[in-house]
Write a protein that holds these residues in place. Structure first.
Motif, PDB file in Angstrom:
ATOM      1  N   LEU A  28       0.820  -1.213   0.000  1.00  0.00           N
ATOM      2  CA  LEU A  28       0.000   0.000   0.000  1.00  0.00           C
ATOM      3  C   LEU A  28       0.856   1.265   0.000  1.00  0.00           C
ATOM      4  O   LEU A  28       0.492   2.267  -0.626  1.00  0.00           O
ATOM      5  CB  LEU A  28      -0.961  -0.014   1.194  1.00  0.00           C
ATOM      6  CG  LEU A  28      -2.069  -1.078   1.124  1.00  0.00           C
ATOM      7  CD1 LEU A  28      -2.795  -1.192   2.447  1.00  0.00           C
ATOM      8  CD2 LEU A  28      -3.054  -0.741   0.002  1.00  0.00           C
ATOM      9  N   ASP A  29       1.983   1.230   0.693  1.00  0.00           N
ATOM     10  CA  ASP A  29       2.880   2.392   0.700  1.00  0.00           C
ATOM     11  C   ASP A  29       3.449   2.645  -0.692  1.00  0.00           C
ATOM     12  O   ASP A  29       3.573   3.803  -1.114  1.00  0.00           O
ATOM     13  CB  ASP A  29       4.021   2.186   1.704  1.00  0.00           C
ATOM     14  CG  ASP A  29       3.534   2.261   3.149  1.00  0.00           C
ATOM     15  OD1 ASP A  29       2.414   2.769   3.359  1.00  0.00           O
ATOM     16  OD2 ASP A  29       4.271   1.809   4.048  1.00  0.00           O
ATOM     17  N   ARG A  30       3.804   1.582  -1.406  1.00  0.00           N
ATOM     18  CA  ARG A  30       4.306   1.748  -2.776  1.00  0.00           C
ATOM     19  C   ARG A  30       3.237   2.374  -3.676  1.00  0.00           C
ATOM     20  O   ARG A  30       3.530   3.246  -4.495  1.00  0.00           O
ATOM     21  CB  ARG A  30       4.724   0.394  -3.367  1.00  0.00           C
ATOM     22  CG  ARG A  30       5.996  -0.193  -2.783  1.00  0.00           C
ATOM     23  CD  ARG A  30       6.516  -1.334  -3.662  1.00  0.00           C
ATOM     24  NE  ARG A  30       5.544  -2.407  -3.859  1.00  0.00           N
ATOM     25  CZ  ARG A  30       5.392  -3.443  -3.045  1.00  0.00           C
ATOM     26  NH1 ARG A  30       6.146  -3.539  -1.949  1.00  0.00           N
ATOM     27  NH2 ARG A  30       4.505  -4.383  -3.305  1.00  0.00           N
ATOM     28  N   VAL A  40      -2.527  -4.942   7.167  1.00  0.00           N
ATOM     29  CA  VAL A  40      -3.849  -4.574   6.650  1.00  0.00           C
ATOM     30  C   VAL A  40      -4.442  -5.775   5.932  1.00  0.00           C
ATOM     31  O   VAL A  40      -3.783  -6.392   5.087  1.00  0.00           O
ATOM     32  CB  VAL A  40      -3.752  -3.377   5.684  1.00  0.00           C
ATOM     33  CG1 VAL A  40      -5.098  -3.098   5.022  1.00  0.00           C
ATOM     34  CG2 VAL A  40      -3.274  -2.132   6.428  1.00  0.00           C
ATOM     35  N   VAL A  41      -5.685  -6.124   6.288  1.00  0.00           N
ATOM     36  CA  VAL A  41      -6.337  -7.279   5.668  1.00  0.00           C
ATOM     37  C   VAL A  41      -7.702  -6.870   5.118  1.00  0.00           C
ATOM     38  O   VAL A  41      -8.314  -5.901   5.578  1.00  0.00           O
ATOM     39  CB  VAL A  41      -6.503  -8.452   6.667  1.00  0.00           C
ATOM     40  CG1 VAL A  41      -5.153  -8.950   7.155  1.00  0.00           C
ATOM     41  CG2 VAL A  41      -7.375  -8.056   7.846  1.00  0.00           C
ATOM     42  N   ALA A  42      -8.144  -7.626   4.113  1.00  0.00           N
ATOM     43  CA  ALA A  42      -9.441  -7.367   3.492  1.00  0.00           C
ATOM     44  C   ALA A  42     -10.561  -7.767   4.435  1.00  0.00           C
ATOM     45  O   ALA A  42     -10.500  -8.795   5.095  1.00  0.00           O
ATOM     46  CB  ALA A  42      -9.549  -8.141   2.182  1.00  0.00           C
ATOM     47  N   ASP A  89      -0.901  -1.898  -9.668  1.00  0.00           N
ATOM     48  CA  ASP A  89       0.106  -2.927  -9.939  1.00  0.00           C
ATOM     49  C   ASP A  89       1.200  -2.969  -8.873  1.00  0.00           C
ATOM     50  O   ASP A  89       1.941  -3.955  -8.781  1.00  0.00           O
ATOM     51  CB  ASP A  89       0.725  -2.704 -11.323  1.00  0.00           C
ATOM     52  CG  ASP A  89      -0.284  -2.949 -12.444  1.00  0.00           C
ATOM     53  OD1 ASP A  89      -1.270  -3.673 -12.194  1.00  0.00           O
ATOM     54  OD2 ASP A  89      -0.100  -2.403 -13.545  1.00  0.00           O
ATOM     55  N   ALA A  90       1.286  -1.908  -8.060  1.00  0.00           N
ATOM     56  CA  ALA A  90       2.264  -1.893  -6.962  1.00  0.00           C
ATOM     57  C   ALA A  90       1.758  -2.639  -5.732  1.00  0.00           C
ATOM     58  O   ALA A  90       2.524  -2.911  -4.802  1.00  0.00           O
ATOM     59  CB  ALA A  90       2.605  -0.450  -6.592  1.00  0.00           C
ATOM     60  N   ILE A  91       0.466  -2.970  -5.729  1.00  0.00           N
ATOM     61  CA  ILE A  91      -0.144  -3.642  -4.577  1.00  0.00           C
ATOM     62  C   ILE A  91      -0.027  -5.153  -4.731  1.00  0.00           C
ATOM     63  O   ILE A  91      -0.318  -5.706  -5.788  1.00  0.00           O
ATOM     64  CB  ILE A  91      -1.616  -3.207  -4.424  1.00  0.00           C
ATOM     65  CG1 ILE A  91      -1.676  -1.715  -4.038  1.00  0.00           C
ATOM     66  CG2 ILE A  91      -2.347  -4.057  -3.381  1.00  0.00           C
ATOM     67  CD1 ILE A  91      -3.069  -1.133  -4.061  1.00  0.00           C
ATOM     68  N   ASP A  92       0.395  -5.792  -3.670  1.00  0.00           N
ATOM     69  CA  ASP A  92       0.567  -7.250  -3.642  1.00  0.00           C
ATOM     70  C   ASP A  92      -0.615  -7.848  -2.888  1.00  0.00           C
ATOM     71  O   ASP A  92      -0.615  -7.906  -1.655  1.00  0.00           O
ATOM     72  CB  ASP A  92       1.903  -7.594  -2.962  1.00  0.00           C
ATOM     73  CG  ASP A  92       2.119  -9.100  -2.825  1.00  0.00           C
ATOM     74  OD1 ASP A  92       1.381  -9.872  -3.466  1.00  0.00           O
ATOM     75  OD2 ASP A  92       3.018  -9.499  -2.061  1.00  0.00           O
ATOM     76  N   TRP A  93      -1.612  -8.263  -3.646  1.00  0.00           N
ATOM     77  CA  TRP A  93      -2.830  -8.846  -3.060  1.00  0.00           C
ATOM     78  C   TRP A  93      -3.420  -9.839  -4.058  1.00  0.00           C
ATOM     79  O   TRP A  93      -4.315  -9.505  -4.822  1.00  0.00           O
ATOM     80  CB  TRP A  93      -3.829  -7.733  -2.722  1.00  0.00           C
ATOM     81  CG  TRP A  93      -5.076  -8.225  -2.055  1.00  0.00           C
ATOM     82  CD1 TRP A  93      -5.208  -9.259  -1.171  1.00  0.00           C
ATOM     83  CD2 TRP A  93      -6.398  -7.682  -2.223  1.00  0.00           C
ATOM     84  NE1 TRP A  93      -6.513  -9.405  -0.786  1.00  0.00           N
ATOM     85  CE2 TRP A  93      -7.264  -8.452  -1.406  1.00  0.00           C
ATOM     86  CE3 TRP A  93      -6.922  -6.640  -2.976  1.00  0.00           C
ATOM     87  CZ2 TRP A  93      -8.622  -8.195  -1.337  1.00  0.00           C
ATOM     88  CZ3 TRP A  93      -8.278  -6.385  -2.903  1.00  0.00           C
ATOM     89  CH2 TRP A  93      -9.124  -7.150  -2.082  1.00  0.00           C
ATOM     90  N   PRO A  94      -2.899 -11.047  -4.077  1.00  0.00           N
ATOM     91  CA  PRO A  94      -3.342 -12.054  -5.058  1.00  0.00           C
ATOM     92  C   PRO A  94      -4.837 -12.353  -4.990  1.00  0.00           C
ATOM     93  O   PRO A  94      -5.431 -12.781  -5.985  1.00  0.00           O
ATOM     94  CB  PRO A  94      -2.516 -13.295  -4.704  1.00  0.00           C
ATOM     95  CG  PRO A  94      -1.348 -12.789  -3.926  1.00  0.00           C
ATOM     96  CD  PRO A  94      -1.829 -11.574  -3.202  1.00  0.00           C
ATOM     97  N   GLU A  95      -5.427 -12.141  -3.819  1.00  0.00           N
ATOM     98  CA  GLU A  95      -6.851 -12.466  -3.646  1.00  0.00           C
ATOM     99  C   GLU A  95      -7.777 -11.341  -4.108  1.00  0.00           C
ATOM    100  O   GLU A  95      -8.993 -11.442  -3.969  1.00  0.00           O
ATOM    101  CB  GLU A  95      -7.135 -12.796  -2.176  1.00  0.00           C
ATOM    102  CG  GLU A  95      -6.391 -14.008  -1.650  1.00  0.00           C
ATOM    103  CD  GLU A  95      -4.959 -13.702  -1.218  1.00  0.00           C
ATOM    104  OE1 GLU A  95      -4.232 -14.648  -0.875  1.00  0.00           O
ATOM    105  OE2 GLU A  95      -4.572 -12.506  -1.217  1.00  0.00           O
ATOM    106  N   GLY A  96      -7.194 -10.254  -4.644  1.00  0.00           N
ATOM    107  CA  GLY A  96      -7.994  -9.134  -5.118  1.00  0.00           C
ATOM    108  C   GLY A  96      -8.026  -9.044  -6.627  1.00  0.00           C
ATOM    109  O   GLY A  96      -7.230  -9.671  -7.317  1.00  0.00           O
TER     110      GLY A  96
END
Length: 422
Positions: free
Chosen positions: A351-353, A375-377, A404-411
């Motif tokens: 999220l910071d990126r 931080v979780v969904a 694309d900077a966010i790492d969240w495979p489940e999103g």
């Protein structure tokens, strides 16, 4: 001033973010808030629909203004309860909030105000509704009369699809009591626009327009959602169209509501279809849109708190708003499976990126923070990645760089926000 914002989604994060910049603000709370809101406001563990607890908190903490985010507390009478307790509230009374709480009521008011809209009919019996659909043909629109979290509308391409929607809403009650009555409406053809106006019961002040993306998939495919992205301003919505909407829809409806003894104070959200015959009303909402609010707030240069106070105090006739001329765009990241079943508790990294991308604000919708700080969904629509730039294309590019900077495979997200304009 001490302010309490009610709600915990992306709209409320955008409102808190804008309110936090006000020179008038001394303390900001949000109930219940989320992980992102906690960075700009103190979150309070009170549900948005727990009216009694909200009023008690506001009185105990000498809150100067309560700002209602979602529609549910307004339709439950939050503004009335505030008035009874001597508290100022931005948002309409329970009677005026029927403009969102009942689609049939909206149509009745709009017809009385001679505001242009779709032909419509109301039904409380499923078989009568099916017979009407068969007589009218398709495409046709089926709507649950009550609140259905933005998912109670089916644009049916065939008669069979419309009949299935009637069965789901009226017989299977997939939206609960909201489906006891349905509206069958003419399917308007054109571009949809979300238009917002601040209202003080007498005067309305244009608050900007955006174009929402309701369907879950690229190319406007798949089921309707609460909104998968938005951009502002939509090129199709010219200044001339804005003036026409104010003159033919917003001001006459405001006058009709006052005539009925239920003056509308708050933000009036007109869902419009820009047809070949001009703008027509699809529906009203009685709060800021989500995700339209995120796209609007990054463009607002005026002090939001002063504007909300002017609406509460009947002073909009002497108020004006300044806007950033640059376009903005919001991409919603949702949990896989939305708008159906989805998993909660998946971790979101990077999220910071994302927030470091120039012109980007990351608004949280369905998030919470674990004990370890991650931080979780915690919902279906989880993030609203919002960008502002010199051109709409540049804003879209920045927003997707942040995505694309966010790492969240489940999103997941739609990759075509603003496709109509670009």
């Amino acid at each position: 001033m001490k302010v309490l914002v009610v709600g915990g989604g992306g709209r409320e994060h955008a409102l808190c973010w804008a309110l936090a910049a006000s020179p008038l603000l001394t303390k900001l709370w949000c109930a219940p808030g989320n992980a992102g809101i906690a960075e700009v406001a103190e979150c309070v563990a009170i549900g948005a629909e727990d009216i009694a607890a909200l009023i008690a908190f506001a009185k105990d903490n000498a809150v100067d203004l309560v700002v209602a985010g979602p529609e549910a507390p307004l339709t439950l009478g939050l503004a009335d309860a505030c008035a009874a307790a001597g508290l100022k509230c931005f948002g309409p009374s329970q009677a005026a909030a029927r403009l969102e709480g009942s689609k049939a009521f909206t149509r009745e008011v709009a017809d009385a105000a001679d505001a242009p809209g779709a032909r419509w009919a109301r039904f409380t019996e499923a078989e009568a509704a099916r017979a009407y659909v068969r007589a009218q043909g398709a495409p046709i629109v089926v709507k649950a009369d009550g609140l259905a979290a933005g998912k109670g509308v089916v644009v049916a391409a065939t008669v069979a699809e419309a009949e299935a929607a009637i069965a789901d809403i009226m017989e299977s009650r997939i939206h609960g009591a909201a489906g006891a009555t349905v509206l069958i409406e003419e399917c308007l053809i054109g571009q949809e626009v979300s238009f917002f106006a601040l209202c003080d019961g007498v005067t309305a002040l244009p608050l900007g327009a955006a174009q929402d993306h309701k369907r879950v998939g690229d190319g406007d495919t798949g089921p309707n959602t609460g909104g998968m992205g938005a951009y502002s301003p939509p090129p199709v919505f010219t200044d001339a169209l804005r003036d026409e909407v104010m003159a033919r829809i917003v001001q006459p409806v405001l006058a009709e509501m006052a005539r009925r003894g239920t003056p509308f104070r708050g933000v009036l959200f007109a869902g419009l279809m820009i047809t070949a015959d001009g703008p027509k009303l699809i529906e009203f909402n009685v709060r800021f849109g989500d995700p339209e609010c995120q796209a609007l707030m990054v463009r607002l240069k005026s002090d939001l708190l002063s504007a909300l106070l002017a609406a509460c105090d009947g002073e909009l006739a002497r108020f004006d708003l300044r806007w950033d001329a640059r376009p903005s765009l919001t991409v919603v990241m949702a949990a896989r499976g939305y708008p159906g079943a989805y998993a909660k508790g998946t971790e979101i990294r990077g999220l910071d990126r994302a927030a470091a991308v120039e012109g980007v604000q990351v608004f949280h919708a369905g998030t919470t923070r674990r004990a370890d700080g991650a931080v979780v969904a915690n919902g279906g629509r989880v993030l609203g990645i919002t960008a502002i730039a010199e051109t709409l294309q540049a804003a879209r590019d920045a927003a997707y760089r942040a995505v694309d900077a966010i790492d969240w495979p489940e999103g997941f997200c739609r990759r075509d926000i603003a496709h109509r304009a670009l």
